[in-house]
Scaffold this active site. Sequence first.
Site, PDB file in Angstrom:
ATOM      1  CB  CYS A  50      -1.001  -0.232   1.150  1.00 12.47           C
ATOM      2  SG  CYS A  50      -2.058  -1.427   1.355  1.00 12.47           S
ATOM      3  CG  HIS A 104      -0.445   3.252   4.103  1.00 13.24           C
ATOM      4  ND1 HIS A 104      -1.056   2.189   3.908  1.00 13.24           N
ATOM      5  CD2 HIS A 104       0.020   3.194   5.280  1.00 13.24           C
ATOM      6  CE1 HIS A 104      -1.305   1.385   4.802  1.00 13.24           C
ATOM      7  NE2 HIS A 104      -0.414   1.709   5.723  1.00 13.24           N
TER       8      HIS A 104
END
Length: 516
Positions: A50, A104
Amino acid sequence: DDMNVLFIVVDDLRPVLGCYGDKLVKSPNIDQLASQSIVFSNAYAQQAVCAPSRVSFLTGRRPDTTRLYDFYSYWRVHAGNYSTMPQYFKENGYMTLSVGKVFHPGVSSNYSDDYPYSWSIPPFHPSTEKYENDKTCRGKDGRLYANLVCPVDVTEMPGGTLPDIQTTEEAIRLLNVMKTKKQKFFLAVGYHKPHIPLRYPQEFLKLYPLENITLAPDPWVPEKLPSVAYNPWMDIRQRDDVKALNVSFPYGPLPDDFQRQIRQSYYAAVSYLDMQVGLLLNALDDVGLSSSTMVVFTADHGWSLGEHGEWAKYSNFDVATRVPLMFYVPGMTASSASQGERVFPYLDPFSHTLGLVPQGQSKKVVELVSLFSTLAELAGLQVPPACPETSLHVALCTEGASIVQYFNSSEEKVEKEKDGCDDTNRCYKEELVAFSQYPRPADTPQWNSDKPKLKDIRIMGYSMRTIDYRYTVWVRFNPNNFSADFEDVHAGELYVVETDPNQDYNIYNNTLHGHL
């Protein structure tokens, strides 16, 4: 005319979508978007995890330039003060808005989702996000667990809702605000599902009877897979329902019936996501902005569903690196809707199976690192310059060229223009390549192989995907000076897409292929 941007990024979504030819999944709203879009069937993330992937495509720089391979550094401090795509739009007069998981969260975006650099107002996070990993899954015994497979009754959930539902509601609220403000906007909406846990409203299970769910076509670990390439899916092993299965580390297969349950729940989570996307796009129609807003839909990376005996992301295989990517550009990919005409009527996943085909499809191999320059060009902004070889000191440049030139879907025509002949009359085609990479702490799978911290990285797997091949070399890497030694190759992989689309037969050590 000013063009707004609605940028939808999904967590861990591989292209299991009707518009990508998946026969099982029910994704009518994303398919409807595709039917008005140019769809790229060969789009790849730069690292299948991510934070590194998101920082890469939001800055337009590769992981070797952001120096983020894990979750624990902020590029502006650790690498260079790079401008981001939303920052560039903000500096060009756009109101930039972030809803849900775009950057993120955590140190890799300075605990602020890079606000105030990237966003005009503080980013929105759903209040129920904090329960994501709590024990909210009801087991057969009636007790609550933190399971991987987690269909739920939404009314029993904390707050009586789920994060992605809240994200949709907030994004719709902001669309209504922007409509009255009449200011051009860049709205990024980040959805959590189908990221684990596979927690979604239980009614979506009935779209996928278990008897229709098969195993992966290749649920075994390939014989010639180098051990360094294997990811041992630690995050899945830590869930209560998987823990109870006592699967051996690192290769022990999950029981077949449980593999089918994971696949079933992944599909169900995708249909739940499709419903959210449908509601969001329907709201874009409602506020009358479908004819003045481009819509970009993609994911941060894919997710393995048992292929190669692997689960989750954390690898260089297509299943982990390939993402959906589509662009709806009014007046370009679709004829401009007249005022008040609906482009995206909401389609109920429980009743619609349209089988809509994409407006245009490109097989060109493209990378997410190209998003920054592509969106700038589509919005009519000046396209940021290409980065020099080392660009740590350059605030505004990108390492991914715009892909707008590939939007014209007559592939052959583009092919011919790109052919060139040199003096010896040997003709060549410009070969498009997507680069991905993945770090490892050791040659064999261990507890931190999926997500090694920077200081523990010893090997970097550099991978290139062309239309015909997937080629990967795992080389020595020094985390102290971020250098890779291509003379010290620990292992290699070579797959021929045409004869081995699932990447099961590694022919790297086969001397016949030396010329490649």
